[in-house]
Write a protein that holds these residues in place. Structure first.
Motif, PDB file in Angstrom:
ATOM      1  N   ASN A 220      10.395  -7.027  -5.741  1.00  0.00           N
ATOM      2  CA  ASN A 220      10.821  -5.677  -6.073  1.00  0.00           C
ATOM      3  C   ASN A 220      12.167  -5.267  -5.464  1.00  0.00           C
ATOM      4  O   ASN A 220      12.882  -4.450  -6.058  1.00  0.00           O
ATOM      5  CB  ASN A 220       9.769  -4.647  -5.630  1.00  0.00           C
TER       6      ASN A 220
ATOM      7  N   GLN B 287       9.596   4.762  -4.626  1.00  0.00           N
ATOM      8  CA  GLN B 287       9.091   5.243  -5.916  1.00  0.00           C
ATOM      9  C   GLN B 287      10.109   6.104  -6.672  1.00  0.00           C
ATOM     10  O   GLN B 287      10.287   5.951  -7.882  1.00  0.00           O
ATOM     11  CB  GLN B 287       7.806   6.050  -5.706  1.00  0.00           C
TER      12      GLN B 287
ATOM     13  N   LYS C 128       7.638  -1.460  -8.975  1.00  0.00           N
ATOM     14  CA  LYS C 128       6.751  -1.532 -10.125  1.00  0.00           C
ATOM     15  C   LYS C 128       5.359  -2.041  -9.748  1.00  0.00           C
ATOM     16  O   LYS C 128       4.606  -2.490 -10.603  1.00  0.00           O
ATOM     17  CB  LYS C 128       7.343  -2.444 -11.201  1.00  0.00           C
ATOM     18  N   GLY C 129       5.007  -1.961  -8.451  1.00  0.00           N
ATOM     19  CA  GLY C 129       3.695  -2.430  -8.015  1.00  0.00           C
ATOM     20  C   GLY C 129       2.671  -1.305  -7.957  1.00  0.00           C
ATOM     21  O   GLY C 129       2.942  -0.150  -8.290  1.00  0.00           O
ATOM     22  N   SER C 130       1.491  -1.659  -7.500  1.00  0.00           N
ATOM     23  CA  SER C 130       0.405  -0.690  -7.361  1.00  0.00           C
ATOM     24  C   SER C 130       0.542   0.060  -6.047  1.00  0.00           C
ATOM     25  O   SER C 130       1.417  -0.227  -5.223  1.00  0.00           O
ATOM     26  CB  SER C 130      -0.941  -1.418  -7.424  1.00  0.00           C
ATOM     27  N   ASP C 131      -0.356   1.023  -5.835  1.00  0.00           N
ATOM     28  CA  ASP C 131      -0.335   1.801  -4.600  1.00  0.00           C
ATOM     29  C   ASP C 131      -0.638   0.919  -3.390  1.00  0.00           C
ATOM     30  O   ASP C 131      -0.050   1.106  -2.310  1.00  0.00           O
ATOM     31  CB  ASP C 131      -1.342   2.943  -4.678  1.00  0.00           C
ATOM     32  N   LYS C 132      -1.550  -0.039  -3.535  1.00  0.00           N
ATOM     33  CA  LYS C 132      -1.872  -0.937  -2.418  1.00  0.00           C
ATOM     34  C   LYS C 132      -0.674  -1.832  -2.088  1.00  0.00           C
ATOM     35  O   LYS C 132      -0.390  -2.089  -0.918  1.00  0.00           O
ATOM     36  CB  LYS C 132      -3.095  -1.784  -2.776  1.00  0.00           C
ATOM     37  N   GLU C 133       0.009  -2.289  -3.121  1.00  0.00           N
ATOM     38  CA  GLU C 133       1.205  -3.104  -2.882  1.00  0.00           C
ATOM     39  C   GLU C 133       2.312  -2.280  -2.223  1.00  0.00           C
ATOM     40  O   GLU C 133       3.033  -2.783  -1.354  1.00  0.00           O
ATOM     41  CB  GLU C 133       1.692  -3.694  -4.206  1.00  0.00           C
TER      42      GLU C 133
ATOM     43  N   GLU D  74       1.794   0.185  -0.213  1.00  0.00           N
ATOM     44  CA  GLU D  74       1.385   0.351   1.192  1.00  0.00           C
ATOM     45  C   GLU D  74       1.726  -0.894   2.004  1.00  0.00           C
ATOM     46  O   GLU D  74       2.215  -0.794   3.140  1.00  0.00           O
ATOM     47  CB  GLU D  74      -0.114   0.638   1.244  1.00  0.00           C
TER      48      GLU D  74
END
Length: 259
Positions: free
Chosen positions: A193, A226, A238-243, A245
Motif C-alpha cells: 500500500n 484513509q 485499500k486494505g481492511s480495518d484489521k490490516e 490496524e
C-alpha cells in the motif's frame, strides 16, 4: 686539466664560476607594468586564494548543501533541478528566444559565445595598463558575465519553494535511521500500500516524506492512510480495518525505535 694521479677536472663554459645572490631583477624601468614573480606576484596570488578559500569554507559551514531523497521514476510531478552553479543556464532555457524552436541558441550558441568571449577577452583588449579603466573591453565583458550569471541564478531560485522541496525530499537523518523488521505482519501491508511512495525502508521518496521520525499519534496515522493529506490523495490504502490496524502498529513501532 690534470692534477695528481689519475684525477681530471672538467669545466663547463656554460656555467658561470661566479655565484650570484638570489635577488629578483630590478623592474623599476617598467613601473606599473610588471613585477617580480617571487615573492611579489606569488604572495598576492596566495593571499587572494587564501581569502577565497576561507570564505568558501565559512559559507559551506553556515549553509550546508540541501540533500534530497532518492529519485523516484514513478513520480511524474517531480521537477528535477540542476545544481546551483548550473541554475543560470537552466533559467536561460525558459526564455522564448532560447527555448522551443530556438533551443539550440540556449544550449549551444549563446553559452558558447559567452564563454568564448571570456576566453578571447585578454586578446581583444591587450593594452599595457593593468587598471580596470585602462582595460574597458575585458572588464566590461567580465562584469556583463558576472551580472548575467547572478541575475539568472536568482531568478531561477526565486521560483522554487525550497522549504517544501526539502521537506518532501529530505532523506532520513543518520540519528533516526532504524532497522526495519520486514518479518512484521504490518510490513507486508505497508509493502502493498505505501512502499511505492514512501520507500522500502520508510525513508521517503521524491513524492512523499519519510515515515521515520514523525510526530503523529496512531489515530492520526490511520486517518491520513484513509483520507490522505497534502499531496497524498484519499483512498491510497485499500486494505481492511484489521490490516489498517496492523499497518499503524508497524509504523508506530518503527518510530518508537527511532526515538
Amino acid at each position: 686539466m690534470h692534477k695528481g694521479k689519475g684525477m681530471k677536472f672538467v669545466g663547463d663554459s656554460r656555467i658561470s664560476a661566479e655565484r650570484k645572490p638570489n635577488i629578483p631583477k630590478d623592474y623599476s624601468e617598467y613601473p606599473g607594468r610588471t613585477e617580480a614573480f617571487w615573492p611579489n606576484f606569488l604572495l598576492k596570488e596566495w593571499l587572494a586564494g587564501s581569502v577565497f578559500l576561507v570564505g568558501f569554507l565559512s559559507l559551506t559551514l553556515a549553509h550546508p548543501s540541501p540533500l534530497e531523497g532518492m529519485a523516484d521514476p514513478t513520480n511524474a510531478s517531480y521537477i528535477p533541478l540542476p545544481d546551483w552553479y548550473f541554475l543560470f543556464l537552466y533559467e536561460l532555457l525558459k526564455y522564448d528566444f532560447a527555448s522551443g524552436p530556438y533551443v539550440l541558441l540556449g544550449i549551444i550558441i549563446i553559452p558558447g559565445l559567452a564563454f568564448g568571449g571570456l576566453l578571447l577577452a585578454p586578446f581583444l583588449d591587450n593594452g599595457p595598463g593593468r587598471r580596470p579603466h585602462k582595460r574597458p573591453v575585458a572588464v566590461g565583458m567580465m562584469l556583463l558575465a558576472l551580472v548575467s550569471c547572478i541575475w539568472l541564478t536568482y531568478e531561477s531560485a526565486s521560483h522554487v519553494n525550497w522549504e517544501k522541496r526539502a521537506e518532501v525530499n529530505q532523506p532520513i537523518p543518520p540519528s533516526q535511521q532504524v532497522e526495519i523488521n520486514k518479518e512484521d505482519p504490518g510490513y507486508a501491508i505497508y509493502k502493498s500500500n505505501c512502499m511505492s511512495c514512501h520507500g522500502e525502508d520508510l525513508q521517503g521518496g521524491s513524492a512523499a516524506p519519510p515515515l521515520v521520525g514523525i510526530d503523529r499519534s496512531a489515530d492520526e496515522v490511520a486517518k491520513i492512510a484513509q483520507n490522505g493529506t497534502g499531496q497524498m490523495p484519499p483512498g491510497m490504502f485499500k486494505g481492511s480495518d484489521k490490516e489498517l490496524e496492523k499497518l499503524v502498529k508497524f509504523i508506530m513501532s518503527v518510530n518508537k525505535d527511532a526515538k
